[in-house]
Design an enzyme around this catalytic site. Structure first.
Site, mmCIF file in Angstrom:
data_model
loop_
_atom_site.group_PDB
_atom_site.id
_atom_site.type_symbol
_atom_site.label_atom_id
_atom_site.label_comp_id
_atom_site.label_asym_id
_atom_site.label_seq_id
_atom_site.Cartn_x
_atom_site.Cartn_y
_atom_site.Cartn_z
ATOM 1 C CB THR A 25 5.058 -1.895 4.392
ATOM 2 O OG1 THR A 25 5.693 -0.689 4.800
ATOM 3 C CG2 THR A 25 5.715 -3.202 4.821
ATOM 4 N NE ARG A 83 22.616 -8.490 37.017
ATOM 5 C CZ ARG A 83 24.131 -9.043 36.607
ATOM 6 N NH1 ARG A 83 24.051 -10.061 35.593
ATOM 7 N NH2 ARG A 83 24.951 -8.071 36.545
ATOM 8 C CG PHE A 106 -2.010 1.050 1.071
ATOM 9 C CD1 PHE A 106 -2.489 1.065 0.310
ATOM 10 C CD2 PHE A 106 -1.616 2.325 2.543
ATOM 11 C CE1 PHE A 106 -3.855 2.322 0.408
ATOM 12 C CE2 PHE A 106 -2.297 3.253 2.062
ATOM 13 C CZ PHE A 106 -3.689 3.573 1.858
ATOM 14 C CB SER A 136 1.015 13.714 9.459
ATOM 15 O OG SER A 136 1.454 13.234 10.004
ATOM 16 C CD GLU A 184 -2.636 2.295 9.202
ATOM 17 O OE1 GLU A 184 -3.285 2.625 9.744
ATOM 18 O OE2 GLU A 184 -2.187 0.992 8.196
ATOM 19 C CB ILE A 218 14.374 -4.606 34.175
ATOM 20 C CG1 ILE A 218 13.537 -3.776 35.436
ATOM 21 C CG2 ILE A 218 14.819 -6.443 35.359
ATOM 22 C CD1 ILE A 218 11.828 -4.312 35.159
ATOM 23 C CD GLU A 221 2.885 11.207 -3.427
ATOM 24 O OE1 GLU A 221 2.976 12.804 -3.134
ATOM 25 O OE2 GLU A 221 1.720 11.037 -3.650
ATOM 26 C CB ALA A 239 2.107 13.768 1.527
HETATM 27 C C1 LIG Z 1 9.027 1.368 8.777
HETATM 28 C C2 LIG Z 1 7.615 2.073 8.185
HETATM 29 C C3 LIG Z 1 6.957 1.879 6.967
HETATM 30 C C4 LIG Z 1 5.707 2.357 6.155
HETATM 31 N N1 LIG Z 1 4.573 1.558 5.762
HETATM 32 C C5 LIG Z 1 4.183 2.468 4.852
HETATM 33 C C6 LIG Z 1 3.078 1.971 4.033
HETATM 34 O O1 LIG Z 1 3.316 0.563 4.169
HETATM 35 N N2 LIG Z 1 2.043 3.117 2.992
HETATM 36 C C7 LIG Z 1 2.832 4.190 3.622
HETATM 37 O O2 LIG Z 1 1.691 4.670 3.280
HETATM 38 N N3 LIG Z 1 3.309 4.362 4.775
HETATM 39 C C8 LIG Z 1 4.150 3.730 5.208
HETATM 40 N N4 LIG Z 1 4.178 4.922 5.828
HETATM 41 C C9 LIG Z 1 5.422 5.525 6.352
HETATM 42 C C10 LIG Z 1 4.441 6.582 7.721
HETATM 43 O O3 LIG Z 1 3.038 6.364 7.377
HETATM 44 C C11 LIG Z 1 4.713 7.845 7.970
HETATM 45 O O4 LIG Z 1 5.670 8.251 8.642
HETATM 46 C C12 LIG Z 1 4.075 8.620 8.744
HETATM 47 O O5 LIG Z 1 2.494 9.018 8.019
HETATM 48 C C13 LIG Z 1 4.979 9.962 9.115
HETATM 49 O O6 LIG Z 1 4.758 11.107 7.836
HETATM 50 P P1 LIG Z 1 6.030 10.892 7.933
HETATM 51 O O7 LIG Z 1 7.189 10.455 8.107
HETATM 52 O O8 LIG Z 1 6.192 11.815 6.726
HETATM 53 O O9 LIG Z 1 6.479 12.313 8.874
HETATM 54 P P2 LIG Z 1 5.265 13.985 9.164
HETATM 55 O O10 LIG Z 1 4.116 14.079 8.860
HETATM 56 O O11 LIG Z 1 6.567 14.962 8.455
HETATM 57 O O12 LIG Z 1 5.940 14.172 10.152
HETATM 58 C C14 LIG Z 1 6.892 14.724 11.102
HETATM 59 C C15 LIG Z 1 6.579 15.286 12.490
HETATM 60 O O13 LIG Z 1 5.586 16.045 12.262
HETATM 61 C C16 LIG Z 1 4.521 15.849 13.242
HETATM 62 N N5 LIG Z 1 3.695 16.981 13.067
HETATM 63 C C17 LIG Z 1 2.700 16.744 10.863
HETATM 64 N N6 LIG Z 1 2.330 17.473 11.486
HETATM 65 C C18 LIG Z 1 1.280 17.585 12.783
HETATM 66 C C19 LIG Z 1 0.329 18.063 12.907
HETATM 67 N N7 LIG Z 1 -0.791 18.408 11.915
HETATM 68 N N8 LIG Z 1 0.362 18.548 13.926
HETATM 69 C C20 LIG Z 1 1.041 17.942 15.102
HETATM 70 N N9 LIG Z 1 2.121 17.643 14.136
HETATM 71 C C21 LIG Z 1 2.423 17.252 13.063
HETATM 72 C C22 LIG Z 1 4.625 14.484 13.304
HETATM 73 O O14 LIG Z 1 3.672 13.508 14.658
HETATM 74 C C23 LIG Z 1 5.717 13.740 13.444
HETATM 75 O O15 LIG Z 1 6.157 14.289 14.878
HETATM 76 C C24 LIG Z 1 5.932 3.849 6.891
HETATM 77 C C25 LIG Z 1 6.573 3.637 7.731
HETATM 78 C C26 LIG Z 1 7.594 3.636 8.094
HETATM 79 C C27 LIG Z 1 8.907 4.522 9.245
#
Ligand SMILES: Cc1cc2nc3c(=O)[nH]c(=O)nc-3n(C[C@H](O)[C@H](O)[C@H](O)COP(=O)(O)OP(=O)(O)OC[C@H]3O[C@@H](n4cnc5c(N)ncnc54)[C@H](O)[C@@H]3O)c2cc1C
Length: 378
Positions: A157, A265, A122, A131, A360, A334, A126, A129
């Site tokens: 993933t 331990r 899935f 959150s 998620e 621990i 990007e 893009a």
């Molecule tokens: C191992 C792994 C597997 C993954 N698998 C998938 C997958 O299969 N498919 C897929 O589509 N995605 C996948 N992801 C992506 C994952 O869902 C995203 O990394 C996640 O949604 C966060 O997006 P970002 O990393 O761009 O962080 P960002 O959105 O850039 O966020 C960075 C920080 O800013 C904070 N932030 C952002 N906006 C706000 C707001 N409005 N208010 C407060 N705080 C905010 C966030 O909480 C975070 O702490 C995967 C990620 C990892 C690391």
């Protein structure tokens, strides 16, 4: 209120517990060390019907309820988070195909996913893009009887081993989330490229890669969810309870390791479990894990009862992922210095736990969802 599980649910949990203990756990450290997806193990999970167990039997599923599924996920997560996550992903993509695919797509794809023969990834996130999923830049343009997809995805993933990817793209950027649709892209489609596996600190070996779409053409019936992204997101809410169940499983595994270590331990001529400072850590962990499990069960129960569960799934995901973070931290404490070594699984648990607060929907995004629901209701 009756907290007892049914005989079927107990049996399902026992089956998953045995499989996790006998088959998954012995391979978990190696999967982490090599960061290599274990295709053979995935097929074995397929033999038990684990990848799509909530689907109707007509499509190869077992038609089990969400609570049973959460019980299975918790058991598998005790052994390996990356292995378990492939099952959560599989349920999510199978649900999308089941809810929005054509009958032909369901008949072709779902039975193969059920047996573990085929995997569907899935791609929503990007580089620009995460959150803010509504701001995706990958586009889909209709051209005759096809959709032509252009863009790039990050962290997909299972991309390295997938047979299809469900990719989210916008058909109208002006409409933000209302313009987003999902498209089923088979592996090998010209213009669809899978990048190099991403080096991760935790959840290693689940085949996460960037994916690229350059003039990638799919038939028009490969658009899933013509109703729009919000409808699709409802299907994804179910996966959030799965993440919560995974976090509970990992927290419980960390607790079990800590308890065993504290009993064996010896310091100051006695097991460290006899020191109140260690006992308090164990007590706090036990209470929090139990509370996280109850929130997870509640979200699953509401889904099974046909009740709205968006806020409950976020409660469970937020709380369980943060409990999991605290549990692995206290469990490692621990273990003292030995917790930092590869001789004990707790260092792997510690590295794996962080992801639950990120994927998620991050903890911050869960709080936004919960606050929105609260304010909507007041
Ligand atoms: C191992 C792994 C597997 C993954 N698998 C998938 C997958 O299969 N498919 C897929 O589509 N995605 C996948 N992801 C992506 C994952 O869902 C995203 O990394 C996640 O949604 C966060 O997006 P970002 O990393 O761009 O962080 P960002 O959105 O850039 O966020 C960075 C920080 O800013 C904070 N932030 C952002 N906006 C706000 C707001 N409005 N208010 C407060 N705080 C905010 C966030 O909480 C975070 O702490 C995967 C990620 C990892 C690391």
């Amino acid at each position: 209120m009756d907290f007892r599980l049914s005989d079927e649910q107990e049996a399902m949990r026992d089956m998953a517990r045995r499989f996790a203990h006998e088959v998954v756990a012995p391979r978990a450290a190696e999967i982490d060390r090599t960061a290599k997806f274990d295709r053979e193990l995935y097929r074995r999970m397929g033999e038990l019907g684990l990848p799509t167990m909530t689907l109707p039997e007509a499509y190869g599923g077992a038609g089990v309820d969400s609570l049973s599924w959460c019980l299975v996920i918790e058991e598998l997560a005790k052994a390996s988070t990356p292995v378990c996550n492939t099952l959560v992903l599989s349920k999510m993509t199978a649900d999308i195909i089941h809810d929005f695919g054509s009958e032909a797509q369901k008949r072709e794809i779902l039975p193969r996913m059920a047996t573990g023969e085929a995997i569907c990834a899935f791609g929503l996130t990007e580089p620009g893009a995460g959150s803010d999923a509504a701001s995706i830049r990958t586009t889909a343009r209709q051209d005759g009887d096809s959709w032509v997809i252009n863009g790039q995805k990050m962290f997909t993933t299972c991309a390295s081993v997938c047979d299809w990817v469900i990719v989210a793209a916008t058909i109208d950027k002006e409409q933000r989330s209302r313009g987003i649709r999902c498209f089923l892209v088979p592996r090998g489609t010209p213009g669809f490229e899978i990048g190099k596996e991403i080096e991760l600190m935790g959840v290693r070996g689940e085949g996460a890669c960037p994916t690229f779409y350059d003039g990638c053409r799919v038939p028009k019936e490969n658009m899933l969810g013509a109703e729009g992204f919000r409808t699709l997101m409802k299907t994804l809410d179910g996966a959030r309870a799965g993440i919560a169940a995974m976090a509970v499983g990992l927290a419980q595994a960390a607790f079990d390791e800590a308890l065993a270590y504290a009993r064996e331990r010896i310091q100051f001529d006695r097991p460290i479990a006899e020191f109140q400072a260690v006992q308090f850590k164990l007590a706090d962990m036990a209470v929090e894990i139990d509370a996280a499990r109850m929130l997870t069960w509640k979200a699953a129960w509401r889904r099974d009862s046909g009740l709205d569960y968006v806020q409950d799934a976020s409660h469970a995901k937020l709380f369980a992922s943060e409990v999991c973070g605290r549990a692995v931290d206290q469990a490692l404490q621990i273990h003292g210095g030995y917790g930092m070594t590869k001789d004990y699984p707790i260092e792997r648990f510690y590295r794996d736990a962080k992801i639950h607060q990120i994927w998620e929907g991050t903890s911050e995004i869960q709080r936004l969802i919960i606050a929105k629901q609260i304010l909507k209701g007041s």
